[in-house]
Design a protein around this motif. Structure first.
Motif, mmCIF file in Angstrom:
data_model
loop_
_atom_site.group_PDB
_atom_site.id
_atom_site.type_symbol
_atom_site.label_atom_id
_atom_site.label_comp_id
_atom_site.label_asym_id
_atom_site.label_seq_id
_atom_site.Cartn_x
_atom_site.Cartn_y
_atom_site.Cartn_z
ATOM 1 N N GLY A 14 0.687 -1.397 0.540
ATOM 2 C CA GLY A 14 -0.023 0.193 -0.107
ATOM 3 C C GLY A 14 0.760 1.426 0.341
ATOM 4 O O GLY A 14 1.430 1.451 1.120
ATOM 5 N N ILE A 17 -0.941 7.721 1.544
ATOM 6 C CA ILE A 17 -0.615 8.383 2.386
ATOM 7 C C ILE A 17 0.088 7.448 4.236
ATOM 8 O O ILE A 17 1.577 8.019 4.002
ATOM 9 N N ALA A 18 -0.613 6.459 4.650
ATOM 10 C CA ALA A 18 -0.204 6.611 5.704
ATOM 11 C C ALA A 18 1.620 5.230 5.491
ATOM 12 O O ALA A 18 2.292 4.918 5.395
ATOM 13 N N ASP A 37 2.655 -0.710 -4.215
ATOM 14 C CA ASP A 37 0.650 -0.307 -5.115
ATOM 15 C C ASP A 37 0.093 -1.104 -6.288
ATOM 16 O O ASP A 37 0.993 -0.794 -7.287
ATOM 17 N N LYS A 38 -1.352 -0.968 -5.714
ATOM 18 C CA LYS A 38 -2.093 -1.832 -7.217
ATOM 19 C C LYS A 38 -2.039 -0.749 -7.976
ATOM 20 O O LYS A 38 -2.450 -1.103 -9.185
ATOM 21 N N GLY A 44 -3.047 6.421 -3.219
ATOM 22 C CA GLY A 44 -4.487 5.517 -3.212
ATOM 23 C C GLY A 44 -5.749 6.207 -2.777
ATOM 24 O O GLY A 44 -5.764 7.454 -4.311
ATOM 25 N N ARG A 45 -6.452 6.898 -2.098
ATOM 26 C CA ARG A 45 -7.821 7.599 -2.129
ATOM 27 C C ARG A 45 -7.228 9.255 -2.106
ATOM 28 O O ARG A 45 -8.131 10.151 -2.214
ATOM 29 N N GLN A 61 -10.287 15.374 -0.259
ATOM 30 C CA GLN A 61 -10.893 17.274 -1.269
ATOM 31 C C GLN A 61 -9.681 17.859 -0.954
ATOM 32 O O GLN A 61 -9.437 19.289 -1.544
ATOM 33 N N PHE A 62 -9.594 18.204 0.080
ATOM 34 C CA PHE A 62 -8.540 18.993 1.087
ATOM 35 C C PHE A 62 -8.243 18.104 2.585
ATOM 36 O O PHE A 62 -8.290 17.358 3.097
ATOM 37 N N VAL A 132 1.945 -3.661 -9.296
ATOM 38 C CA VAL A 132 1.696 -4.509 -7.980
ATOM 39 C C VAL A 132 0.620 -4.720 -7.016
ATOM 40 O O VAL A 132 0.327 -3.847 -6.172
ATOM 41 N N ILE A 134 -1.236 -7.034 -4.481
ATOM 42 C CA ILE A 134 -0.141 -8.159 -4.045
ATOM 43 C C ILE A 134 -1.731 -9.168 -3.532
ATOM 44 O O ILE A 134 -2.480 -8.210 -2.935
ATOM 45 N N GLN A 168 -9.347 -5.428 2.970
ATOM 46 C CA GLN A 168 -8.170 -5.683 1.987
ATOM 47 C C GLN A 168 -6.773 -6.249 2.733
ATOM 48 O O GLN A 168 -6.391 -7.487 1.841
ATOM 49 N N GLY A 306 -2.865 3.034 8.630
ATOM 50 C CA GLY A 306 -3.585 3.536 7.317
ATOM 51 C C GLY A 306 -4.964 4.632 8.201
ATOM 52 O O GLY A 306 -4.795 4.474 9.929
ATOM 53 N N ASP A 307 -5.990 5.338 7.401
ATOM 54 C CA ASP A 307 -6.762 6.186 8.066
ATOM 55 C C ASP A 307 -7.232 6.154 9.672
ATOM 56 O O ASP A 307 -7.275 6.470 10.793
ATOM 57 N N ARG A 313 -8.655 10.228 7.317
ATOM 58 C CA ARG A 313 -8.064 11.463 7.466
ATOM 59 C C ARG A 313 -6.635 11.017 6.131
ATOM 60 O O ARG A 313 -5.848 10.306 6.590
ATOM 61 N N ILE A 314 -7.035 12.459 5.707
ATOM 62 C CA ILE A 314 -5.018 12.418 5.638
ATOM 63 C C ILE A 314 -4.090 12.374 6.894
ATOM 64 O O ILE A 314 -3.061 11.743 6.713
#
Ligand SMILES: Cc1cc2nc3c(=O)[nH]c(=O)nc-3n(C[C@H](O)[C@H](O)[C@H](O)COP(=O)(O)OP(=O)(O)OC[C@H]3O[C@@H](n4cnc5c(N)ncnc54)[C@H](O)[C@@H]3O)c2cc1C
Length: 337
Positions: A14, A17-18, A37-38, A44-45, A61-62, A132, A134, A168, A306-307, A313-314
């Motif tokens: 993945g 950002i994380a 990363d696929k 990602g998002r 968005q921000f 890629v 996984i 996932q 991850g978030d 969020r980011i």
């Protein structure tokens, strides 16, 4: 801790950002890190989709920055010229009436020229293998191996970091991994996103609008964000409930439903639509708040980031990647960069 001072090897599934932040911090501390990363590009998002001459931030968005470490990253992004403050205006929109910014008093930032610029700058010269997917992760006496179709196994890695949404991550692990059972209970909610180009600017739609409606949650003048062309391009996000119920509806029908919801919310006719595309985010935003602890299995060399770990969020994704790297550095006696 590794014996004989061999370099720690870390595989990260993945490149959102994380995952990217975990990779950066671990590499800075001397680990050999590979990210898979696929997607066609990491992020990602945090994504920007191009459609000919047009571009749309169809995911995040921000972002805002409250954490000191993340605020430092934002300063660095400003120095690199990949972010700008987005001043909106931000308003609510309900049945033809615009209201005040419901979350006023916070600075909002966006990537320039698109949100994907953030991930591009973070990926820098990291070893990121894009495209890629996984399929599974297995551990033997030598470490973790990552399997994907039509390719030799990648590994072994001393540590595996799963930087993908929890559902996932569960799909990648053997069912008897304790961490898989822990992650199985964490759900993210979906979001249907429409990317719309009108033939001309609608009269009243400017900046970002938090829509109060059963079907539509958000609309933004994407083409009006800093560093964009000013084109009449808009992003519409459906509510979680609408997204859940209509996730598999045909693209044309979804586009029509979301445009109708926008017209209803605006209380006025919209200009003719030049194009409308759709993206289905199955795992868009965490439902629950931050977890009490980083999900990991120290004995197995397995960590999830991850978030969803740090409040969504980011900013949360960044902090979870950073915190996971800190934990791994401490565990393996790596220097703090
Ligand atoms: C519609 C929408 C609106 C949002 N709005 C905002 C907002 O305004 N502000 C904000 O701060 N946040 C917003 N967010 C949330 C924000 O985008 C996320 O919190 C953040 O980007 C999550 O980053 P992450 O690294 O945790 O996960 P992700 O970005 O999901 O990264 C996971 C990565 O794993 C990869 N991957 C998954 N499975 C595999 C596999 N099997 N093999 C290889 N790679 C794999 C994916 O390609 C992806 O790149 C929004 C999200 C969505 C979807």
């Amino acid at each position: 801790m590794l014996r004989n001072c061999r370099q720690l090897t870390v595989g990260i599934v993945g490149g959102g950002i994380a995952g990217l932040q975990a990779a950066r911090d671990l590499r800075a501390a001397g680990a050999a890190v590979r990210v898979f990363d696929k997607g066609r590009a990491p992020g990602g998002r945090v994504a920007t989709r191009r459609d000919g001459a047009w571009a749309f931030d169809h995911g995040a968005q921000f972002f805002t920055a409250r954490d000191r470490g993340f605020a430092g990253q934002v300063v660095e992004w400003f120095r690199l010229g990949v972010v700008a403050e987005w001043t909106g205006p931000f308003r609510t929109l309900q049945r033809g009436v615009f209201g005040d910014d419901p979350r006023s008093g916070q600075e909002r930032y966006c990537g320039v020229p698109g949100m994907s610029a953030l991930a591009r700058s973070m990926a820098g010269d990291l070893e990121v293998a894009s495209d890629v997917r996984i399929g599974s992760a297995v551990r033997d006496g030598r470490g973790w191996w990552l399997r994907s179709e039509h390719a030799p196994d990648r590994g072994p890695f001393d540590e595996l970091v799963l930087a993908v949404p929890p559902a996932q991550a569960v799909g990648l692990l053997p069912a008897d991994e304790a961490l898989a059972r822990e992650l199985a209970g964490i759900a993210l909610q979906p979001c249907l996103a429409a990317m719309v180009r009108f033939e001309r600017m609608p009269d009243a739609l400017r900046g970002g609008m938090f829509v109060v409606d059963d079907e539509l949650a958000w609309v933004s003048h994407d083409g009006g964000k800093p560093g964009r062309s000013g084109a009449p391009t808009f992003v519409l996000h459906a509510t979680p409930e609408f997204s859940r119920r209509h996730f598999e509806l045909a693209t044309d029908d979804l586009g029509a439903r979301l445009l109708a919801a926008l017209q209803r919310s605006l209380g006025a006719p919209l200009p003719p639509v030049a194009s409308c595309a759709l993206h289905r985010w199955r795992d868009a935003l965490p439902i629950a708040g931050p977890s009490a602890a980083l999900p990991c299995d120290v004995g197995r060399g397995l960590t999830a980031v991850g978030d969803f770990v740090a409040g969504g969020r980011i900013e949360g994704a960044f902090c979870s990647g950073r915190d996971a790297a800190l934990a791994l550095r401490a565990r393996h006696g790596l220097a703090v960069a």
